[in-house]
Design an enzyme around this catalytic site. Structure first.
Site, short mmCIF file in Angstrom:
data_model
loop_
_atom_site.label_atom_id
_atom_site.label_comp_id
_atom_site.label_asym_id
_atom_site.label_seq_id
_atom_site.Cartn_x
_atom_site.Cartn_y
_atom_site.Cartn_z
N GLY A 1 56.97 -27.86 -12.38
CA GLY A 1 56.71 -29.29 -12.41
C GLY A 1 55.26 -29.58 -12.76
CB THR A 2 52.08 -27.93 -11.78
OG1 THR A 2 52.16 -28.26 -10.39
CG2 THR A 2 50.63 -27.94 -12.22
CB SER B 1 59.53 -29.38 -9.73
OG SER B 1 59.28 -28.01 -9.58
CB CYS C 1 48.60 -31.10 -2.76
SG CYS C 1 50.16 -31.81 -3.28
CD GLN D 1 58.68 -34.57 -2.78
OE1 GLN D 1 59.69 -34.66 -2.10
NE2 GLN D 1 57.98 -33.45 -2.84
CG HIS E 1 60.62 -25.74 -6.36
ND1 HIS E 1 60.07 -26.11 -5.16
CD2 HIS E 1 59.70 -26.04 -7.30
CE1 HIS E 1 58.86 -26.60 -5.36
NE2 HIS E 1 58.61 -26.57 -6.66
#
Length: 384
Positions: free
Chosen positions: A75-76, A200, A326, A183, A202
């Site tokens: 995702g990053t 993302s 984070c 999210q 996961h």
């Protein structure tokens, strides 16, 4: 075969336990999708069919075209490619970037890179619940704004952001909007009107190492990286076909699960929101009480170091996170909680995965007051 959720695991906002659909799809794709999908021989064509099928399945859940979807390594990476590619493509329009103060660190780090290279960044603040004011977001847009970024929901406190209103303001100003939906993807539909979306796998029970980058048609975007032929020249490197297949299977199944699971998890979170301040003195529940994700709540316990509380809860079998999700490995306070103007000390984030047993919530609510009391006593602090 269904795999039960680990007892006491309350950190789904960091990563959701693997969905059974992802497990089976991954094993099948490891057998049938290992060849290079860019080649022309039979096994390669089989891998290409699997990859294209995964892309179409993701697109179907997100309500977009399959050729708008690319698979990334995380995702990053999706955020970095989405932001830097849009900024590069729109340099003639200007070098001004708008972000909210509570974006994920991946967005803020990309903004720092843009600023270091001569760009300008406007950061829009939030209210005490962590929510952006749509009027303030719209007012930050300028004729030279190249891109605006607004998350769909906050990763630390669960507050939903006014994406529909921000998208309308961006459309009126001719500015593309990037939405970080890490999210919420799979849990809830993202309002339409955005130009770029990231997610993302996961987070919805897919495998780690798979991100999603969606770039809508007619959105200007140029790769910020050296040229590569893969993924429509958007994402370099050999495609992870089994990972993509498993991610798509998980998203499809997870979204179906959430039709019944989201209300059930929301009711469990309501119990936590209601009971923790009753059971534990000097506690502040943060985030919006109603405009929020269904599975997540963050609260702050005065006079208790968050790290000590997390360690003690882990010892008792509860996996929770600091609200500073984070920056949990640093000594810096959460930028999200700071932007909200709330307590940045003693934070606990509870985020429930699919299948959470209500008995685990009972155990948690029984253990938390004693744990907080013991830590305060050891620190020589008496609750008010």
């Amino acid at each position: 075969m269904a795999h039960p959720v680990p007892s006491g695991y309350f950190d789904a906002a960091s990563t959701e336990p693997a969905h059974p659909a992802a497990r089976q799809a991954l094993l099948d794709a490891l057998d049938g999708g290992w060849a290079d999908p860019a080649r022309l021989y039979g096994r390669a064509r089989q891998a290409r069919v699997l990859l294209d099928g995964a892309r179409e399945r993701i697109a179907g859940v997100l309500g977009v075209r399959a050729d708008e979807v690319s698979f990334t390594a995380s995702g990053t990476q999706a955020v970095h490619l989405g932001m830097l590619g849009a900024l590069k493509a729109r340099r003639r329009a200007g070098r001004h970037l708008v972000v909210s103060a509570v974006e994920h660190s991946s967005v803020l780090h990309a903004a720092e890179t843009h600023e270091a290279e001569g760009g300008e960044v406007t950061t829009v603040g939030v209210d005490g619940h962590g929510r952006v004011d749509p009027a303030a977001f719209a007012a930050a847009l300028r004729p030279d704004t190249a891109l605006a970024c607004l998350q769909s929901a906050n990763h630390e406190v669960g507050t939903l952001q006014p994406v529909a209103e921000a998208a309308e303001a961006c459309r009126a100003a001719g500015v593309p909007l990037l939405v970080d939906a890490a999210q919420s993807a799979g849990r809830a539909d993202v309002p339409t009107g955005w130009s770029i979306l990231t997610a993302s796998a996961h987070k919805w029970g897919g495998p780690p190492g798979i991100g999603i980058l969606v770039i809508r048609k007619n959105t200007r975007w140029r790769s910020p990286l050296p040229a590569d032929e893969r993924e429509r020249r958007r994402v370099p490197g050999f495609e992870n076909v089994p990972g993509a297949v498993a991610a798509a299977a998980a998203l499809d199944a997870y979204r179906a699960d959430m039709r019944s699971e989201a209300p059930r998890l929301s009711a469990l979170i309501d119990r936590v929101r209601d009971q923790v301040p009753r059971l534990v003195p000097d506690v502040e529940v943060v985030g919006h009480p109603t405009q929020r994700l269904p599975h997540l709540v963050t609260f702050s316990c005065l006079y208790v170091p968050g790290e000590a509380l997390l360690t003690e809860l882990d010892r008792q079998g509860f996996a929770v996170s600091s609200g500073s999700s984070c920056t949990a490995d640093t000594l810096r306070p959460s930028h999200v909680l700071e932007a909200m103007g709330v307590l940045t000390h003693g934070n606990v984030r509870v985020s429930l995965p699919r299948g959470t047993d209500p008995a685990d919530i009972d155990r948690f609510l029984a253990a938390l007051p004693q744990t907080v009391h013991r830590l305060r006593r050891d620190a020589g602090v008496s609750a008010q």
